[in-house]
Motif scaffolding. Sequence first.
Motif, short mmCIF file in Angstrom:
data_model
loop_
_atom_site.label_atom_id
_atom_site.label_comp_id
_atom_site.label_asym_id
_atom_site.label_seq_id
_atom_site.Cartn_x
_atom_site.Cartn_y
_atom_site.Cartn_z
N LEU A 227 0.55 -1.23 -0.14
CA LEU A 227 -0.14 -0.02 -0.01
C LEU A 227 1.00 1.19 0.02
O LEU A 227 0.56 2.25 -0.57
CB LEU A 227 -1.01 0.14 1.18
CG LEU A 227 -1.90 -1.07 1.28
CD1 LEU A 227 -2.72 -1.06 2.68
CD2 LEU A 227 -3.03 -0.70 0.34
N LEU A 228 1.93 1.24 0.61
CA LEU A 228 2.72 2.07 0.88
C LEU A 228 3.56 2.83 -0.67
O LEU A 228 3.75 3.82 -0.71
CB LEU A 228 4.09 2.09 1.58
CG LEU A 228 3.71 2.27 3.29
CD1 LEU A 228 4.96 1.79 4.16
CD2 LEU A 228 3.39 3.51 3.52
N SER A 229 3.69 1.65 -1.53
CA SER A 229 4.20 2.07 -2.75
C SER A 229 3.61 3.27 -3.54
O SER A 229 4.11 3.78 -4.44
CB SER A 229 4.12 0.96 -3.84
OG SER A 229 2.97 0.27 -3.99
N ALA A 258 7.04 3.46 6.85
CA ALA A 258 6.82 4.49 6.07
C ALA A 258 8.15 5.17 5.75
O ALA A 258 8.11 5.41 4.51
CB ALA A 258 5.88 5.40 6.76
N LYS A 259 9.03 5.35 6.79
CA LYS A 259 10.10 6.21 6.59
C LYS A 259 11.08 5.27 5.63
O LYS A 259 11.68 5.98 4.76
CB LYS A 259 10.72 6.28 7.90
CG LYS A 259 10.46 7.45 8.67
CD LYS A 259 11.00 7.75 10.01
CE LYS A 259 12.65 8.25 9.63
NZ LYS A 259 13.30 8.25 10.93
N ARG A 261 10.10 3.68 3.04
CA ARG A 261 9.40 4.19 1.90
C ARG A 261 9.62 5.36 1.56
O ARG A 261 8.84 5.80 0.52
CB ARG A 261 8.07 3.29 1.50
CG ARG A 261 8.15 1.95 1.73
CD ARG A 261 8.75 1.08 0.64
NE ARG A 261 8.80 -0.35 0.63
CZ ARG A 261 7.94 -1.06 -0.17
NH1 ARG A 261 7.30 -0.34 -1.11
NH2 ARG A 261 7.96 -2.35 -0.27
N HIS A 262 9.88 6.36 2.44
CA HIS A 262 10.14 7.68 2.04
C HIS A 262 8.80 8.51 1.98
O HIS A 262 8.42 9.37 1.38
CB HIS A 262 10.96 8.09 1.10
CG HIS A 262 12.34 7.54 0.96
ND1 HIS A 262 13.41 7.85 1.79
CD2 HIS A 262 12.86 6.44 0.09
CE1 HIS A 262 14.42 7.26 1.41
NE2 HIS A 262 14.02 6.49 0.73
N VAL A 263 7.79 7.96 2.88
CA VAL A 263 6.41 8.44 2.75
C VAL A 263 6.27 9.05 4.11
O VAL A 263 6.24 8.52 5.02
CB VAL A 263 5.32 7.28 2.71
CG1 VAL A 263 3.91 7.80 2.97
CG2 VAL A 263 5.60 6.36 1.77
N PRO A 264 5.87 10.23 4.16
CA PRO A 264 5.59 11.10 5.34
C PRO A 264 4.41 10.60 6.14
O PRO A 264 3.62 10.05 5.76
CB PRO A 264 5.30 12.80 4.89
CG PRO A 264 4.62 12.59 3.50
CD PRO A 264 5.45 11.28 2.81
N VAL A 265 4.35 10.66 7.70
CA VAL A 265 3.54 10.23 8.34
C VAL A 265 3.31 11.49 9.35
O VAL A 265 4.07 12.02 10.23
CB VAL A 265 4.33 9.24 9.29
CG1 VAL A 265 3.11 8.57 10.47
CG2 VAL A 265 4.49 8.02 8.45
N ALA A 266 1.96 11.87 9.56
CA ALA A 266 1.42 12.39 10.53
C ALA A 266 0.73 11.69 11.70
O ALA A 266 -0.03 11.07 11.46
CB ALA A 266 0.10 13.50 9.70
N ALA A 281 11.80 12.32 15.76
CA ALA A 281 12.07 10.98 15.37
C ALA A 281 11.49 10.76 14.17
O ALA A 281 11.73 9.52 13.63
CB ALA A 281 10.93 10.15 16.50
N GLY A 282 10.96 11.64 13.31
CA GLY A 282 10.52 11.43 11.98
C GLY A 282 9.14 11.83 11.66
O GLY A 282 8.68 11.88 10.48
N PHE A 283 8.10 12.02 12.73
CA PHE A 283 6.79 12.46 12.49
C PHE A 283 6.72 13.85 11.89
O PHE A 283 7.37 14.82 12.30
CB PHE A 283 5.80 12.20 13.47
CG PHE A 283 5.53 10.94 14.15
CD1 PHE A 283 4.90 10.16 13.42
CD2 PHE A 283 6.13 10.54 15.16
CE1 PHE A 283 4.50 9.01 13.90
CE2 PHE A 283 5.96 9.42 15.87
CZ PHE A 283 4.90 8.37 15.10
N THR A 284 6.09 14.18 10.54
CA THR A 284 6.05 15.23 9.78
C THR A 284 5.08 16.32 10.76
O THR A 284 5.36 17.42 10.73
CB THR A 284 5.33 15.19 8.48
OG1 THR A 284 4.38 14.54 8.54
CG2 THR A 284 6.58 14.31 7.81
N GLN A 285 4.20 15.71 11.51
CA GLN A 285 3.40 16.57 12.24
C GLN A 285 2.86 15.71 13.55
O GLN A 285 2.75 14.42 13.50
CB GLN A 285 1.96 16.89 11.56
CG GLN A 285 2.19 17.97 10.33
CD GLN A 285 0.82 17.96 9.53
OE1 GLN A 285 0.86 17.50 8.31
NE2 GLN A 285 0.08 18.73 10.10
#
Length: 333
Positions: A227-229, A258-259, A261-266, A281-285
Motif C-alpha cells: 500500500l505504501l508504494s 513508512a520512513k 519507503r520515504h512516505v511522510p507520517v502525520a 523521531a520523524g513524524f512530520t506533524q
Amino acid sequence: MVVQIPVSDGGEGWLDAFREAVGGEFVDVTVRDPLMRLIAAQYLVSSDMAVIEVARASGLTLLRPEERNPMVATTYGTGQLIVDAVRHGCKHVIVGLGGTATSDCGIGMLRAIIDNFSKGGIWDDVQELDGIHFTIASDVTNPLCGENGAAYVFAPQKGATPEMVSKLDARARRFAEKSALHFGYDRQDIPGAGAAGGLGYAFLQYLHADCRSGIDLLLETVRFDELLSDADLVITGEGAADRQTLMGKLPYGILRKAKARHVPVALIAGRVCDRQQLLDAGFTQAECINPPALPIEDAMTPETAKRNITYTCGEILRQTETAMSDNVQTVRL
C-alpha cells in the motif's frame, strides 16, 4: 483516494483488526477478569491458529478506576483463553499483549494452565502444550525488571503507588530468579519481557514464545508495504502521544515502515506531549485533535472524538494538498 486500515499493536482492537485481515470466527468463553470475577470474553480462530487479545480477559478497561490495583490483579483469565484454544485444536497461538490491568509477571496465566492441564499441580506436569507454538505481539521492548521494567514504567498507569511499584519490581525479580534456577536459563532481559505487566516474560520463559512487534506482525498480514508504494501520506494516531510512543508503540511501528519507503507520517492524538521528540523521531506533524478548552469528559465521548478526528485529518489533508499535487493517495490507520 483514502485507504483505511484497521490496526492494533496488540492491545484493544487486536482481535477486530486481525479478523479484518485473516477472517475466522470468534469463540465465546467464560473466564475470570483481573479480580477473578466471571465475565464473557472472546478469541479468534482461523484454521488451526488462535488469536488472543489479553485485554479481553485481563484488561484495564474491565475495571472501574477505584478497582485498579496491580498488586492483586491477575492474568488468570488470559490463561483460560489459552486453555480453551488448545482444547479447540489450535496449534499456533498469537497473543496480543497490551492494555492489561495486571503486573503479575503472568503468574495468573500460568496458574490457569496448571489448574486445567496438570494432574500434579505443577508446571512440569503440563504436556498438553507440547507442539503448540506461541507468538506474542508486543508494543514495547522493556525488560521485566529495573527502572525500565514492567513495574516502574507501566504499573503507575494501572493504579500503583510508588510503594507498590517498588514491591512489584522486587516480586518480579524474585520470580525470575526462581524460574531461572528451575529451568537453567533466564529470559527476563529479552526485549518484550516487561510487556503487559511481565506477561511477556511468562510467555518467553515458560512457553518459549517468539516475540514480534504487534504492529509489524499486523502490517505484514495486511501487506502494508504494498500500500505504501503508491501513498503520498500516512495518518496514524493513538489516545495519548508522548515519548512512550517511541518505545515501540503502534504509531512508531507505522513510522518505521513508512520512513523506509520515504512516505511522510502525520500523528494525531487526544493528547500530545513531548512534541519535539516526536518530530525529531520523524513524524512530520504531531497534532492534538482536541481544542485546548474542551473538557476531557466531552473529549472522550465517541461523537466528539469522531468529529475532532475528522476535522484534524481534513486539515492535514488540506495542508498536504497545498504542498503537493491535487491527486493525493493517503493511507490512514
